[in-house]
Design an enzyme around this catalytic site. Structure first.
Site, PDB file in Angstrom:
ATOM      1  N   HIS A  97      26.846  81.158  24.983  1.00 39.14           N
ATOM      2  CA  HIS A  97      25.705  80.247  25.158  1.00 39.14           C
ATOM      3  C   HIS A  97      25.484  80.255  26.664  1.00 39.14           C
ATOM      4  O   HIS A  97      26.433  80.013  27.429  1.00 39.14           O
ATOM      5  CB  HIS A  97      26.089  78.848  24.671  1.00 39.14           C
ATOM      6  CG  HIS A  97      24.982  77.826  24.730  1.00 39.14           C
ATOM      7  ND1 HIS A  97      24.661  77.043  23.646  1.00 39.14           N
ATOM      8  CD2 HIS A  97      24.153  77.437  25.723  1.00 39.14           C
ATOM      9  CE1 HIS A  97      23.680  76.203  23.979  1.00 39.14           C
ATOM     10  NE2 HIS A  97      23.357  76.440  25.244  1.00 39.14           N
ATOM     11  N   LEU A  98      24.277  80.558  27.094  1.00 35.19           N
ATOM     12  CA  LEU A  98      23.994  80.611  28.526  1.00 35.19           C
ATOM     13  C   LEU A  98      24.589  79.397  29.226  1.00 35.19           C
ATOM     14  O   LEU A  98      24.384  78.260  28.792  1.00 35.19           O
ATOM     15  CB  LEU A  98      22.479  80.660  28.762  1.00 35.19           C
ATOM     16  CG  LEU A  98      22.014  80.513  30.222  1.00 35.19           C
ATOM     17  CD1 LEU A  98      22.569  81.626  31.092  1.00 35.19           C
ATOM     18  CD2 LEU A  98      20.503  80.458  30.288  1.00 35.19           C
ATOM     19  N   HIS A  99      25.339  79.633  30.273  1.00 38.90           N
ATOM     20  CA  HIS A  99      25.851  78.545  31.099  1.00 38.90           C
ATOM     21  C   HIS A  99      25.950  79.012  32.541  1.00 38.90           C
ATOM     22  O   HIS A  99      26.362  80.132  32.820  1.00 38.90           O
ATOM     23  CB  HIS A  99      27.182  77.984  30.589  1.00 38.90           C
ATOM     24  CG  HIS A  99      28.276  78.980  30.422  1.00 38.90           C
ATOM     25  ND1 HIS A  99      28.318  79.888  29.374  1.00 38.90           N
ATOM     26  CD2 HIS A  99      29.395  79.200  31.151  1.00 38.90           C
ATOM     27  CE1 HIS A  99      29.420  80.614  29.469  1.00 38.90           C
ATOM     28  NE2 HIS A  99      30.081  80.222  30.545  1.00 38.90           N
ATOM     29  N   VAL A 100      25.518  78.141  33.421  1.00 45.53           N
ATOM     30  CA  VAL A 100      25.555  78.409  34.850  1.00 45.53           C
ATOM     31  C   VAL A 100      26.666  77.552  35.445  1.00 45.53           C
ATOM     32  O   VAL A 100      26.709  76.339  35.234  1.00 45.53           O
ATOM     33  CB  VAL A 100      24.196  78.090  35.512  1.00 45.53           C
ATOM     34  CG1 VAL A 100      24.280  78.174  37.023  1.00 45.53           C
ATOM     35  CG2 VAL A 100      23.125  79.047  34.994  1.00 45.53           C
TER      36      VAL A 100
END
Length: 139
Positions: A97-100
């Site tokens: 899941h996209l995470h920065v």
């Protein structure tokens, strides 16, 4: 779009505990459970998108406005000299899941290349205090 098996989607739905730092319409941020440094925060889009490439173009700007805000409070609230802001796409992405990552940084903090020591919170209460400090600064 939601992935029922995704731990970040579970956090967004309130089904999995997390120290929430930011709760905005387009994104949520919470403390990393394996922080590089105390205050290390993960910013995720509310919708399930695996990578930055998958994030719809119209959501990129609003999402990164929140990353910018988080980077600012690393300095203003945690006293960091700067920050590290980064995202993995598939390779080394521990949760799909996209995470920065927004990480407070200081000179000679020990981060060299990609061999990074982790600094755990002494307790859940200490993590909650860091989350509350950042959350209050973000309004």
């Amino acid at each position: 779009m939601v992935d029922k098996a995704c731990v970040f989607c579970e956090i967004i739905r309130g089904e999995h505990p997390a120290h929430v730092v930011l709760d905005a319409p387009e994104a949520m941020a919470f403390l990393d459970t394996r922080p590089l440094f105390k205050g290390h925060t993960l910013l995720v889009p509310r919708e399930h998108h695996e990578t930055l490439i998958d994030l719809p173009e119209e959501q990129v700007g609003p999402f990164f406005v929140q990353a910018r805000r988080l980077a600012a409070v690393m300095e203003s609230e945690l006293g960091a000299a700067g920050s590290f802001v980064a995202a993995n796409n598939r390779i080394s992405q521990s949760v799909p899941h996209l995470h920065v990552h927004v990480v407070p940084r200081n000179p000679k903090d020990g981060l060299k290349g990609f061999f990074w020591p982790r600094h755990k919170y002494e307790s859940d209460e200490e993590a909650a205090k860091f989350a509350a400090t950042l959350r209050a600064a973000l309004g």
